[in-house]
Design a protein around this motif. Sequence first.
Motif, mmCIF file in Angstrom:
data_model
loop_
_atom_site.group_PDB
_atom_site.id
_atom_site.type_symbol
_atom_site.label_atom_id
_atom_site.label_comp_id
_atom_site.label_asym_id
_atom_site.label_seq_id
_atom_site.Cartn_x
_atom_site.Cartn_y
_atom_site.Cartn_z
ATOM 1 N N TYR A 127 2.055 -14.676 1.327
ATOM 2 C CA TYR A 127 2.189 -13.824 2.168
ATOM 3 C C TYR A 127 3.194 -13.002 2.315
ATOM 4 C CZ TYR A 127 -1.676 -16.745 3.927
ATOM 5 O OH TYR A 127 -2.805 -17.465 3.665
ATOM 6 N N LEU A 128 3.593 -13.338 1.955
ATOM 7 C CA LEU A 128 5.428 -12.174 2.244
ATOM 8 C C LEU A 128 5.131 -10.941 0.805
ATOM 9 C CD1 LEU A 128 8.671 -14.093 3.148
ATOM 10 C CD2 LEU A 128 6.592 -12.255 5.114
ATOM 11 N N SER A 129 5.102 -11.629 -0.306
ATOM 12 C CA SER A 129 5.131 -10.280 -1.386
ATOM 13 C C SER A 129 3.621 -9.376 -1.126
ATOM 14 C CB SER A 129 4.374 -11.594 -2.332
ATOM 15 O OG SER A 129 4.240 -11.033 -3.963
ATOM 16 N N ALA A 130 2.522 -10.098 -0.703
ATOM 17 C CA ALA A 130 1.767 -9.312 -0.373
ATOM 18 C C ALA A 130 1.640 -8.413 0.919
ATOM 19 C CB ALA A 130 0.140 -10.537 0.267
ATOM 20 N N ILE A 131 2.226 -9.192 1.645
ATOM 21 C CA ILE A 131 2.455 -7.639 2.109
ATOM 22 C C ILE A 131 3.830 -6.026 1.629
ATOM 23 C CG2 ILE A 131 4.088 -6.998 4.546
ATOM 24 C CD1 ILE A 131 3.226 -9.674 5.591
ATOM 25 N N ARG A 132 4.682 -6.846 0.644
ATOM 26 C CA ARG A 132 5.501 -6.330 0.072
ATOM 27 C C ARG A 132 4.230 -4.838 -1.022
ATOM 28 N NH1 ARG A 132 8.831 -10.455 -0.389
ATOM 29 N NH2 ARG A 132 7.613 -10.644 -2.411
ATOM 30 N N HIS A 133 3.598 -5.892 -1.554
ATOM 31 C CA HIS A 133 2.995 -5.216 -2.566
ATOM 32 C C HIS A 133 1.938 -3.491 -0.930
ATOM 33 C CE1 HIS A 133 3.728 -6.783 -5.845
ATOM 34 N NE2 HIS A 133 3.486 -7.810 -5.804
ATOM 35 N N TYR A 134 1.353 -4.633 -0.310
ATOM 36 C CA TYR A 134 0.215 -3.489 0.490
ATOM 37 C C TYR A 134 0.914 -2.009 0.646
ATOM 38 C CZ TYR A 134 -2.595 -2.222 4.635
ATOM 39 O OH TYR A 134 -3.661 -1.086 4.909
ATOM 40 N N GLN A 135 2.474 -2.312 1.363
ATOM 41 C CA GLN A 135 3.169 -1.659 1.577
ATOM 42 C C GLN A 135 3.451 -0.616 0.320
ATOM 43 O OE1 GLN A 135 6.999 -3.717 3.082
ATOM 44 N NE2 GLN A 135 6.289 -3.471 5.224
ATOM 45 N N LYS A 136 3.476 -1.504 -0.392
ATOM 46 C CA LYS A 136 3.429 -0.391 -1.513
ATOM 47 C C LYS A 136 2.493 0.178 -1.889
ATOM 48 C CE LYS A 136 7.510 -2.624 -4.221
ATOM 49 N NZ LYS A 136 8.002 -3.390 -5.150
ATOM 50 N N TYR A 137 0.948 -0.087 -1.364
ATOM 51 C CA TYR A 137 0.297 0.617 -2.314
ATOM 52 C C TYR A 137 0.413 2.264 -0.782
ATOM 53 C CZ TYR A 137 -4.729 0.889 -0.626
ATOM 54 O OH TYR A 137 -5.715 2.114 -1.012
ATOM 55 N N LYS A 138 0.411 1.258 0.387
ATOM 56 C CA LYS A 138 0.055 2.349 1.058
ATOM 57 C C LYS A 138 0.784 3.956 1.107
ATOM 58 C CE LYS A 138 -1.544 3.132 4.478
ATOM 59 N NZ LYS A 138 -3.413 3.136 5.036
ATOM 60 N N THR A 139 2.314 3.564 0.879
ATOM 61 C CA THR A 139 3.512 4.846 0.777
ATOM 62 C C THR A 139 2.744 5.414 -0.755
ATOM 63 O OG1 THR A 139 5.180 3.084 0.984
ATOM 64 C CG2 THR A 139 6.258 4.893 -0.214
ATOM 65 N N LEU A 140 2.119 4.903 -1.758
ATOM 66 C CA LEU A 140 1.594 5.910 -2.923
ATOM 67 C C LEU A 140 0.546 6.407 -2.799
ATOM 68 C CD1 LEU A 140 2.694 3.228 -5.519
ATOM 69 C CD2 LEU A 140 4.305 5.079 -5.247
ATOM 70 N N ASN A 141 0.075 5.665 -1.902
ATOM 71 C CA ASN A 141 -1.530 6.041 -1.681
ATOM 72 C C ASN A 141 -0.931 7.730 -0.864
ATOM 73 O OD1 ASN A 141 -4.418 5.964 -1.806
ATOM 74 N ND2 ASN A 141 -4.765 5.822 0.271
ATOM 75 N N ASP A 142 -0.390 7.849 0.642
ATOM 76 C CA ASP A 142 -0.553 8.528 1.684
ATOM 77 C C ASP A 142 0.323 9.630 -0.400
ATOM 78 O OD1 ASP A 142 -1.275 7.263 3.151
ATOM 79 O OD2 ASP A 142 0.350 7.031 4.147
ATOM 80 N N SER A 143 1.413 9.166 -0.561
ATOM 81 C CA SER A 143 2.325 10.539 -1.350
ATOM 82 C C SER A 143 1.012 11.249 -1.790
ATOM 83 C CB SER A 143 3.189 10.384 -1.598
ATOM 84 O OG SER A 143 2.628 9.622 -2.725
ATOM 85 N N VAL A 144 0.171 10.623 -2.775
ATOM 86 C CA VAL A 144 -0.569 10.591 -4.010
ATOM 87 C C VAL A 144 -1.373 11.518 -3.297
ATOM 88 C CG1 VAL A 144 -1.640 10.536 -6.058
ATOM 89 C CG2 VAL A 144 0.622 9.796 -5.551
ATOM 90 N N PHE A 145 -2.497 10.679 -2.307
ATOM 91 C CA PHE A 145 -4.166 11.137 -2.417
ATOM 92 C C PHE A 145 -3.745 11.366 -0.820
ATOM 93 C CE2 PHE A 145 -4.718 8.090 -6.021
ATOM 94 C CZ PHE A 145 -4.986 8.796 -6.843
ATOM 95 N N ASN A 146 -3.742 12.989 -0.424
ATOM 96 C CA ASN A 146 -3.415 13.043 1.223
ATOM 97 C C ASN A 146 -4.303 14.340 0.726
ATOM 98 O OD1 ASN A 146 -2.965 15.308 -0.103
ATOM 99 N ND2 ASN A 146 -0.223 14.279 -0.492
#
Length: 798
Positions: A451-470
């Motif tokens: 779960y800790l690793s899953a949370i880290r990857h989800y946070q990276k996914y959200k950060t990249l998604n907000d920065s690229v696809f707005n």
Amino acid sequence: MPRSGSVLLFLLTTWLGFWGIPSEAQPIRVSDTSGLTHESAFGKPDTNQIRALLELGKKRLRPSYTRKANRDSALLFFRRAETLSARIGHRKWLEESQCLQGIAYLLDSNWPKGKAYFMKVVRERQERGDKAGEIRALLRMATTIFCDDCQENRVALERALALAREIGDRSQEMLILMEMGYQDFQLHTGDTKEAETKAQQVMAIQTQIGSKPLTRAYHELADGSVYKTPTEYGYLSNAYYFLSDISQARGDLNQKLFYILKVVRDAEESGQPDELDYAYYRLGNAYYELGQFDKSVVYYHKSLALSRKKGVFLVQMALANRMALTLLRQGKPREALRFLQDVVRKDLPYTYEDVLLLAQSFGACYDGLKQYSVAEMYYLRSVAWSDEVTSGFQYSAWRKISQFYVAHGQFEKASPYLTQLLAVPGKKIIPSHRIEVHWMRFKVDSAQGNYLSAIRHYQKYKTLNDSVFNVAKSKQISQLSIQYETEKKDQDLKLKGQAIQLLTEKSLLQQNQLRQATYIRNGIFAGAVLLILLLGLGFKGYRVKKHINQLLEAKQVEINRQNHALQHIVKEKDHLLIDREQLLTDKDRLLEEREWMLREMHHRVKNNLQIITSLLHSQGSFLKDKEAFAAIRESQNRVHAMALIHQKLYQADRLSSIPMNDYTREIVDYLINSFDRADIRREFNVDPIDLDIAFAVPLGLILNEAVTNSLKYAFPKGRIGTLRIEFKEEGPKIYRLVIADDGIGFPADLNPNLSRTLGMSLIRGLSEQIDGTLRITQTGGVQITLRFFEDKAPRIPA
């Protein structure tokens, strides 16, 4: 083609063929060699026999769909051709034989031998003083393979560039710069800066060459036939294709679509539609990347029809792959499978990249048909073929098989491929694919209990998604597409209107008046809806904040009561201490929940404001009245200024203050892009000041109105000028904001302090709201100066 940097690889693969290896994807006309045999290739040494040997060898340089290339066999034919050419003294065929031997060794990654054969040709051209021929030989060597780190390619290209400039061959100089730019992606780990520099140089050369086709782009082969390089196409297409590929590498699909549409428009309007088959293919790819599959399949069919008409298939393998994937997206797996099977039955010459992509497409078809074991077999086959190609295609194979395993819940099988993808340097995979990798890793880790690793990857996914696809980029992409389709429809209506005139001038005038009245009514209605939405959002935010404060106050009272009771109960100290610590833990948890709720509130407010911006944009696209359209666009800019506040709040560690340096720059850059005034210079002198949101919102709106006025009125008729933004702290909590331009200033009969325009009224009203001192002067332009004191809370207007 896959959505990674393979667009660049495809261009290079095509270009490689232009310089030496004929295939179905290149417009090289040679005699049919299907009837050649080993016996007919040996006999009396003449040019026909040499040509037959070379054709037999070239067929073995490429694999088929089921077998690998046999380059050892190809070398035997090339060496025999070299011997015969030397015997009869035919210089062209001798050099061609040597170049093909060099190509065979380079394709097997044997650089010393491959280079040695090419250098024989280079030295021969140098002895004859044939600098143009030396350039062609160097380019042929440099473009034979596109490896991950080929410094030898770079050396050859730099030599060719120097020669092209020496003899003044601008078309060759342009081609060499493009090739160097593409290879910069590899040598600099996907960094687009070096490539963009080359792109600007290519654009400058292409502009000087002009918009007419370049006849010297036709080159003679050793057998007397000709082939065409990409420089044949005018209308800046080469430079625009290059810039579109750079935009793809950056993940900017909007800019990529812009450049491709530019090529398509120019080709359609030029009266020289020779490149429309390739242009339509590239446009279909752009729409495919954006998920607009109905449009993509339309342009793929147009490309295929034009290619068949010309008898030249520039991108047959790539087009077949994309057509199949598009049919799958439309829910037609059986039709896609039949299409691929028809392509394979033709037994065309392939590249290893073609074979890899076809295996992936077959896997996707069988997946769509729910034949999962067969689909897995094809995906594993693409991974096996990936050892024969460059890293970009290898990453594609890993990503596709990961998608398949994750989609079917086989997380253990997907895990090693995702681990390999995450280990790839960041710029080697375009942003949209890296986002997808983090999302798949999140799902795998969640299923496996990490779960800790899953949370880290989800946070990276959200950060990249907000920065690229707005929302802003989606809006721009839609606007480009709508603009192109509207222009096409207008052209069709214009042609029909020349033959049929059904309306009189009086009826047209009445219709225009009625349409204008409708637009004005719709604009007023949209404004009323916008106002209601803003009021609703503000009231909802107030209620949520008030509710949170009430919860916190109630909990604080409870904590105080417990603390008071602890002072009077000594005998039960241990038990009460435990209760006290529990309450403190609850308090911390509530504070964390409050912070989370505030972040979520800002995030949702930002999203709602962006939705309002999109609604205004959609309304504006139907407006013909310029004043109504300008009012809608200015409303969009005001909403964007407020949305930017909430975006920065939920992304930053602070929830109540805004960094004004970044905020002012982003507002000004957004407005300049909105008004398409990139020629206006910007000067910023902003101290690192963090302001409370109560002050940042009025200042952002003031800045929006002032800069909008400058862009609209200060620089008419394309006049170039400068915008200067200054924000200083003159004393403790005392600030000064200056917004100035060197434009034409206010009209002589306008007093800015008495003007009742909406913009000036907003500036004065917002200045009074924060108890600021507003001063507007005109000396070499307009300067707006606002001084205010932060400690004093802003007044809410009645």
